[in-house]
Design a protein around this motif. Structure first.
Motif, short mmCIF file in Angstrom:
data_model
loop_
_atom_site.label_atom_id
_atom_site.label_comp_id
_atom_site.label_asym_id
_atom_site.label_seq_id
_atom_site.Cartn_x
_atom_site.Cartn_y
_atom_site.Cartn_z
N ILE A 61 0.97 -1.30 -0.07
CA ILE A 61 -0.06 0.05 0.10
C ILE A 61 0.81 1.28 0.08
O ILE A 61 0.41 2.23 -0.62
N SER A 62 2.28 1.28 0.72
CA SER A 62 2.80 2.25 0.68
C SER A 62 3.56 2.67 -0.66
O SER A 62 3.88 3.60 -0.88
N LEU A 91 1.67 2.03 -3.65
CA LEU A 91 0.38 2.13 -4.38
C LEU A 91 0.02 3.76 -3.86
O LEU A 91 -0.55 4.50 -4.81
N ASP A 92 0.17 3.96 -2.53
CA ASP A 92 -0.28 5.18 -2.36
C ASP A 92 0.82 6.25 -1.70
O ASP A 92 1.21 6.07 -0.41
N GLN A 93 1.31 6.92 -2.46
CA GLN A 93 2.73 7.49 -2.31
C GLN A 93 2.43 8.69 -1.19
O GLN A 93 3.22 9.05 -0.55
N LEU A 97 0.68 8.16 1.46
CA LEU A 97 0.42 7.47 2.87
C LEU A 97 1.55 7.96 4.03
O LEU A 97 1.33 8.13 5.11
N THR A 141 -7.40 6.50 7.59
CA THR A 141 -8.73 6.04 6.64
C THR A 141 -9.60 7.19 6.62
O THR A 141 -9.77 7.27 5.29
N HIS A 147 -6.96 7.38 3.28
CA HIS A 147 -5.72 6.36 2.88
C HIS A 147 -6.14 5.11 3.83
O HIS A 147 -5.90 4.96 4.89
N LYS A 148 -6.68 4.31 3.09
CA LYS A 148 -7.44 3.10 3.44
C LYS A 148 -6.06 2.13 3.98
O LYS A 148 -5.32 1.63 3.30
#
Length: 185
Positions: free
Chosen positions: A84-85, A87-89, A91, A126, A130-131
Motif C-alpha cells: 500500500i505504501s 501504491l499510495d505515495q 500515505l 482512513t 488512505h485505507k
C-alpha cells in the motif's frame, strides 16, 4: 470442435472440488492439462468451466509445453499485490504528519515513539482517504525508526501539567539544531 455440455459440467465439478486445495500455479497446470486433453476448443471450454480467463489457461498450456521446472514458489519474484505504501505515495507523509506533533523520545537519541496507537493512526488515515490497517501503520512506523513499545506507567510522582508542551518545545529545539547542522555536538 464443439465440446459437449456434459464434459463442461464434469470439468466444472472437478475444478470446484480440487481448486480449493491447489495454489494458483497448480490450478493453471490442471486447467492446461485438461485443455490439452480436449484438443481444439479445449482452452475456451476449460476457461468457461473454471470461470477463469482464457489467457490464464493458455499460460498454463505454455508452462506445460515449455517443460518449466517447478518454481519452488507460487508466484514469480515481483508478483502479487504491491504494498500500500508503494501504491499510495501520500500515505507515508500523511502518517508522519499525524505523529510529528506527538512524537516522543530523547531529542539527542535516534529512538522515537508516539503516544498514538497504531489503531488510532489507521483510523485517522482512513478518514483522510488512505485505507490502511493498524498492522501496516506499525510496519511503516518501524521503517521510520519508531519504537512500538508502550510506555510503562510509574508512580514517581505527579506529572507536570505542561508535560506535552515541554516535549513539543524540546522536539522543536532539537529540530532547529539538527537543521542547523548541530545535531552531533
Amino acid at each position: 470442435m464443439r465440446i459437449p455440455d456434459e464434459t463442461r459440467g464434469q470439468l466444472a465439478l472437478k475444478f470446484a472440488v480440487l481448486f480449493p486445495h491447489l495454489d494458483e500455479r497448480q490450478r493453471r497446470l490442471l486447467m492446461a492439462a485438461e485443455a490439452r486433453a480436449l484438443g481444439h476448443g479445449g482452452v475456451r471450454a476449460v476457461a468457461q468451466a473454471a470461470a477463469m480467463s482464457e489467457t490464464t489457461v493458455r499460460r498454463g498450456v505454455f508452462e506445460i509445453e515449455a517443460g518449466q521446472a517447478p518454481l519452488g514458489r507460487v508466484r514469480r519474484p515481483g508478483g502479487g499485490r504491491k504494498r500500500i505504501s508503494v501504491l499510495d505515495q501520500g500515505l507515508r507523509p500523511a502518517l508522519l504528519a499525524l505523529v510529528e506533533p506527538d512524537e516522543r523520545g530523547d531529542p539527542m537519541s535516534p529512538l522515537r515513539w508516539t503516544v498514538k496507537s497504531t489503531r488510532a493512526l489507521a483510523r485517522e488515515l482512513t478518514l483522510a482517504g488512505h485505507k490502511v490497517s493498524a498492522d501496516t501503520v506499525a510496519d511503516l512506523l518501524r521503517e521510520e525508526s519508531f519504537s512500538l513499545q508502550a510506555a510503562a506507567k510509574t508512580l514517581e510522582g505527579a506529572q507536570h501539567a505542561d508535560r506535552d508542551a515541554q516535549f513539543r518545545y524540546l522536539n522543536e529545539r532539537a529540530r532547529e539544531h539538527r537543521d542547523a547542522g548541530q545535531a552531533d555536538r
